[in-house]
Design an enzyme around this catalytic site. Structure first.
Site, short mmCIF file in Angstrom:
data_model
loop_
_atom_site.label_atom_id
_atom_site.label_comp_id
_atom_site.label_asym_id
_atom_site.label_seq_id
_atom_site.Cartn_x
_atom_site.Cartn_y
_atom_site.Cartn_z
N HIS A 142 0.85 -1.19 0.00
CA HIS A 142 0.00 0.00 0.00
C HIS A 142 0.88 1.24 0.00
O HIS A 142 2.12 1.14 0.10
CB HIS A 142 -0.98 -0.01 1.18
CG HIS A 142 -0.34 0.05 2.53
ND1 HIS A 142 0.47 -0.94 3.04
CD2 HIS A 142 -0.40 0.99 3.52
CE1 HIS A 142 0.87 -0.63 4.26
NE2 HIS A 142 0.36 0.55 4.57
N HIS A 169 1.18 3.90 2.05
CA HIS A 169 1.66 4.63 3.22
C HIS A 169 3.19 4.69 3.18
O HIS A 169 3.85 3.74 2.75
CB HIS A 169 1.19 3.95 4.51
CG HIS A 169 -0.21 4.32 4.89
ND1 HIS A 169 -0.98 3.59 5.77
CD2 HIS A 169 -1.00 5.37 4.49
CE1 HIS A 169 -2.17 4.17 5.91
NE2 HIS A 169 -2.21 5.24 5.14
N ASP A 184 5.74 4.45 5.12
CA ASP A 184 6.67 3.49 5.71
C ASP A 184 6.75 2.19 4.92
O ASP A 184 7.50 1.29 5.29
CB ASP A 184 6.30 3.21 7.18
CG ASP A 184 4.86 2.75 7.36
OD1 ASP A 184 3.99 3.24 6.63
OD2 ASP A 184 4.61 1.93 8.26
N HIS A 185 6.00 2.10 3.82
CA HIS A 185 6.05 0.92 2.98
C HIS A 185 6.51 1.23 1.56
O HIS A 185 6.73 0.31 0.77
CB HIS A 185 4.68 0.25 2.92
CG HIS A 185 4.23 -0.29 4.24
ND1 HIS A 185 4.29 -1.62 4.57
CD2 HIS A 185 3.75 0.34 5.34
CE1 HIS A 185 3.85 -1.79 5.82
NE2 HIS A 185 3.51 -0.61 6.29
N HIS A 219 -7.20 -1.87 5.63
CA HIS A 219 -6.42 -0.85 6.32
C HIS A 219 -7.08 0.49 6.05
O HIS A 219 -8.18 0.56 5.51
CB HIS A 219 -4.97 -0.92 5.83
CG HIS A 219 -4.00 -0.12 6.64
ND1 HIS A 219 -4.02 -0.09 8.03
CD2 HIS A 219 -2.96 0.68 6.26
CE1 HIS A 219 -3.04 0.69 8.45
NE2 HIS A 219 -2.40 1.17 7.40
N HIS A 254 6.06 -5.24 12.23
CA HIS A 254 5.39 -3.93 12.21
C HIS A 254 5.09 -3.46 13.64
O HIS A 254 4.00 -2.97 13.94
CB HIS A 254 4.11 -3.98 11.38
CG HIS A 254 3.69 -2.63 10.87
ND1 HIS A 254 2.79 -1.83 11.54
CD2 HIS A 254 4.05 -1.95 9.76
CE1 HIS A 254 2.60 -0.71 10.87
NE2 HIS A 254 3.36 -0.76 9.77
#
Length: 303
Positions: free
Chosen positions: A60, A62, A64-65, A140, A268
């Protein structure tokens, strides 16, 4: 099947705690899964060969990914890469990458391809004669999916002694290993089970990135060799799960138990916590075979 954890922590920066990124080595492929900040430095530290990365899977958008993706692509260019690269991810990943490259005046030295997904049903992303990669629909705060990596059946192991005793020519060995019975000149049939042994079991890996507790993924991941499932919180913060659309260690273990997986890998972790052993202890009250992800940690699954 070898899994290298490059980063396994949640979004808030913390010393020596990288956001999500993994490398999965499987049947000759080297897949990069998510690409948080610092991924390419972690790859260097883990001695991952950049040139072997041909497929990148983004769960996805976001930060941090995905915030390490453009930097990694830029480094590929600086290294003079010519091999094609395919990025798989939700709709918008192509725009995110190309917009940043455009504004920075950068260009790629290699074919850069995108395969975007908007489907809330499992979708086949990649397949060859050895394995397949399918999305796992998650839930999410934004559109998110995990990934299921599955080996195709291995050849059976040839019982050479049995074949020689029956006078079978070596030219038939390959066909026998594929599971075929042996038909002799007189029309009689030797069952394949009398000429072979069981081949190596099919290994599989399910990557379930940011998501709330979601039981409807269980049929799809049932019996996988290893499951990585986010466990941002412990049970003491379970009330935050609905708000942030994350899971607890206990909830991850419940998924693992109901799906009868081989190994559960937790990751995570929220920056609220310093003692990650608490995640393992909580999960093991539900499911025994639990491992903790850690930056630089390697897991190997040979059976």
């Amino acid at each position: 099947m070898k899994l290298t954890i490059l980063g396994c922590h949640s979004a808030t920066p913390k010393e020596n705690a990288r956001p999500t990124s993994q490398v999965l080595e499987m049947r000759g492929h080297l897949f990069l899964i998510d690409c948080g900040e610092g991924t390419q430095m972690a790859m260097r530290k883990a001695k991952v060969k950049f040139s072997r990365i041909k497929h990148i899977f983004i769960s996805h958008l976001h930060g941090d990914h995905v915030y390490g993706l453009v930097g990694l692509i830029s480094t590929f260019c600086l290294l003079g890469r010519e091999t094609p690269l395919t990025v798989y991810g939700p709709k918008g990943v192509k725009e995110l990458v190309l917009f940043q490259l455009k504004l920075s005046g950068a260009y790629t030295t290699f074919p850069l391809r995108f395969r975007e997904s908007v489907d809330n049903q499992p979708t086949l992303l990649f397949e060859d004669e050895l394995l397949s990669v399918t999305t796992i629909p998650l839930e999410h705060r934004i559109f998110t999916h995990g990934f299921l990596f599955q080996e195709k059946p291995h050849d059976r192991k040839l019982d050479v002694v049995a074949c020689q005793e029956r006078g079978i020519d070596v030219s038939y060995y390959k066909k026998i290993k594929k599971g075929h019975d042996m038909v002799l000149e007189d029309g009689s049939v030797i069952p394949n089970e009398e000429l072979t042994f069981e081949g190596q079991s099919q290994r599989s890996y399910a990557f379930c990135s940011d998501t709330i507790y979601k039981e409807d993924i269980i049929p799809q991941i049932n019996g996988v060799t290893a499951l990585y499932h986010e466990s941002t919180f412990l049970k003491d913060r379970e009330e935050l799960c609905e708000k942030t659309k994350h899971s607890t260690a206990e909830q991850a273990a419940q998924i693992a138990k109901k799906a009868d997986v081989g190994t559960l890998i937790l990751g995570h972790f929220s920056s609220r916590y310093n003692n990650y052993d608490l995640f393992k202890e909580e999960a093991q009250t539900v499911f025994e075979n639990v491992e903790l992800a850690a930056d630089g940690k390697v897991f190997e699954f040979n059976k």
